[in-house]
Design a protein around this motif. Structure first.
Motif, PDB file in Angstrom:
ATOM      1  N   UNK A  98      -6.520  16.416  -6.442  1.00 28.50           N
ATOM      2  CA  UNK A  98      -5.087  16.129  -6.465  1.00 28.50           C
ATOM      3  C   UNK A  98      -4.757  14.668  -6.245  1.00 28.50           C
ATOM      4  N   UNK A  99      -3.493  14.438  -5.984  1.00 30.02           N
ATOM      5  CA  UNK A  99      -2.969  13.093  -5.789  1.00 30.02           C
ATOM      6  C   UNK A  99      -2.577  12.915  -4.331  1.00 30.02           C
ATOM      7  N   UNK A 100      -2.890  11.752  -3.764  1.00 30.06           N
ATOM      8  CA  UNK A 100      -2.497  11.453  -2.397  1.00 30.06           C
ATOM      9  C   UNK A 100      -1.677  10.168  -2.386  1.00 30.06           C
ATOM     10  N   UNK A 101      -0.847  10.030  -1.360  1.00 29.94           N
ATOM     11  CA  UNK A 101      -0.081   8.806  -1.194  1.00 29.94           C
ATOM     12  C   UNK A 101      -0.961   7.762  -0.518  1.00 29.94           C
ATOM     13  N   UNK A 102      -0.800   6.511  -0.924  1.00 27.96           N
ATOM     14  CA  UNK A 102      -1.535   5.416  -0.307  1.00 27.96           C
ATOM     15  C   UNK A 102      -2.727   4.984  -1.131  1.00 27.96           C
ATOM     16  N   UNK A 103      -3.425   3.966  -0.635  1.00 28.73           N
ATOM     17  CA  UNK A 103      -4.577   3.426  -1.365  1.00 28.73           C
ATOM     18  C   UNK A 103      -5.743   4.420  -1.391  1.00 28.73           C
ATOM     19  N   UNK A 104      -6.672   4.203  -2.294  1.00 28.60           N
ATOM     20  CA  UNK A 104      -7.805   5.106  -2.454  1.00 28.60           C
ATOM     21  C   UNK A 104      -8.646   5.172  -1.180  1.00 28.60           C
ATOM     22  N   UNK A 105      -8.871   4.019  -0.558  1.00 24.05           N
ATOM     23  CA  UNK A 105      -9.631   3.953   0.685  1.00 24.05           C
ATOM     24  C   UNK A 105      -8.673   3.554   1.802  1.00 24.05           C
ATOM     25  N   UNK A 106      -8.633   4.340   2.867  1.00 23.57           N
ATOM     26  CA  UNK A 106      -7.790   4.023   4.010  1.00 23.57           C
ATOM     27  C   UNK A 106      -8.543   3.015   4.873  1.00 23.57           C
ATOM     28  N   UNK A 107      -8.139   1.758   4.799  1.00 18.02           N
ATOM     29  CA  UNK A 107      -8.821   0.690   5.519  1.00 18.02           C
ATOM     30  C   UNK A 107      -7.786  -0.278   6.086  1.00 18.02           C
ATOM     31  N   UNK A 108      -8.243  -1.150   6.976  1.00 17.62           N
ATOM     32  CA  UNK A 108      -7.312  -2.102   7.580  1.00 17.62           C
ATOM     33  C   UNK A 108      -6.830  -3.139   6.572  1.00 17.62           C
ATOM     34  N   UNK A 109      -7.633  -3.416   5.554  1.00 17.54           N
ATOM     35  CA  UNK A 109      -7.262  -4.349   4.497  1.00 17.54           C
ATOM     36  C   UNK A 109      -7.339  -3.632   3.152  1.00 17.54           C
ATOM     37  N   UNK A 110      -6.411  -3.970   2.264  1.00 17.58           N
ATOM     38  CA  UNK A 110      -6.385  -3.384   0.928  1.00 17.58           C
ATOM     39  C   UNK A 110      -6.387  -4.504  -0.100  1.00 17.58           C
TER      40      UNK A 110
ATOM     41  N   UNK B 280       0.814  -1.225   0.000  1.00 22.48           N
ATOM     42  CA  UNK B 280       0.000   0.000   0.000  1.00 22.48           C
ATOM     43  C   UNK B 280       0.839   1.264   0.000  1.00 22.48           C
ATOM     44  N   UNK B 281       2.032   1.234   0.575  1.00 21.68           N
ATOM     45  CA  UNK B 281       2.874   2.434   0.635  1.00 21.68           C
ATOM     46  C   UNK B 281       3.323   2.888  -0.750  1.00 21.68           C
ATOM     47  N   UNK B 282       3.227   2.013  -1.740  1.00 24.08           N
ATOM     48  CA  UNK B 282       3.642   2.363  -3.093  1.00 24.08           C
ATOM     49  C   UNK B 282       2.483   2.903  -3.941  1.00 24.08           C
ATOM     50  N   UNK B 283       1.279   2.868  -3.396  1.00 27.81           N
ATOM     51  CA  UNK B 283       0.097   3.324  -4.140  1.00 27.81           C
ATOM     52  C   UNK B 283       0.009   4.850  -4.158  1.00 27.81           C
ATOM     53  N   UNK B 284      -0.571   5.367  -5.206  1.00 30.01           N
ATOM     54  CA  UNK B 284      -0.921   6.779  -5.321  1.00 30.01           C
ATOM     55  C   UNK B 284      -2.359   6.825  -5.802  1.00 30.01           C
ATOM     56  N   UNK B 285      -3.149   7.677  -5.179  1.00 26.32           N
ATOM     57  CA  UNK B 285      -4.565   7.770  -5.518  1.00 26.32           C
ATOM     58  C   UNK B 285      -4.886   9.134  -6.098  1.00 26.32           C
ATOM     59  N   UNK B 286      -5.653   9.140  -7.155  1.00 24.44           N
ATOM     60  CA  UNK B 286      -6.063  10.384  -7.806  1.00 24.44           C
ATOM     61  C   UNK B 286      -7.478  10.735  -7.395  1.00 24.44           C
TER      62      UNK B 286
END
Length: 115
Positions: A59-71, A49-55
Motif C-alpha cells: 500500500x501507500x504510506x504518508x511520509x518519506x520512504x525511509x523514516x530517518x532524521x535527514x531526508x 517530508x510531510x508532503x511525501x507519499x511512499x509506495x
C-alpha cells in the motif's frame, strides 16, 4: 566531462509551499553560483517530508520512504571532469554549514527522450 548527481540531505526541505525568499536564500545563492560557473545542468528542490507519499507492495504510506532524521531535500546534476572536481563543487553546498550533508554519485545514464 562526466555528470554527477548531488543529493542534498537535511532534516527537512526549506521549500515549503509557504516558504519565503529568506527561507531559501542560501539554496538560491548556491544554485546561482553553480550556474555562473557553468557547472549545473539541472536542479530540483523537493517539498517537505510531510508532503511525501511512499509506495510499497502492501500500500501507500504518508511520509518519506525511509523514516530517518535527514531526508533528501533536493538534488542537482553537475558536469565535472572527474569525481574529485564534482566533490569540490558539492563541498560548497550550504547544507553542510547548516547541519546536513550531501551525497555525490556519478550518473550512469538517463535523460528524457520525447518524440
Amino acid at each position: 566531462m562526466g555528470q554527477y548527481a548531488v543529493l542534498i540531505y537535511a532534516p527537512d526541505s526549506a521549500h515549503a509551499p509557504d516558504a519565503t525568499a529568506a527561507d531559501t536564500e542560501s539554496c538560491d545563492e548556491h544554485a546561482e553560483e553553480l550556474v555562473a560557473a557553468e557547472s549545473m545542468l539541472v536542479a530540483y528542490a523537493l517539498t517537505p517530508r510531510s508532503m511525501a507519499r511512499s509506495l510499497r507492495p502492501d500500500g501507500t504510506t504518508e511520509g518519506p520512504f525511509v523514516d530517518a532524521s535527514h531526508v533528501v531535500a533536493g538534488f542537482y546534476v553537475v558536469e565535472a571532469p572527474d569525481l574529485d572536481a564534482a566533490l569540490a563543487l558539492a563541498r560548497t553546498n550550504p547544507v553542510l554549514r547548516e547541519g546536513g550533508g550531501v551525497e555525490v554519485r556519478p550518473v550512469h545514464s538517463g535523460g528524457v527522450v520525447r518524440s
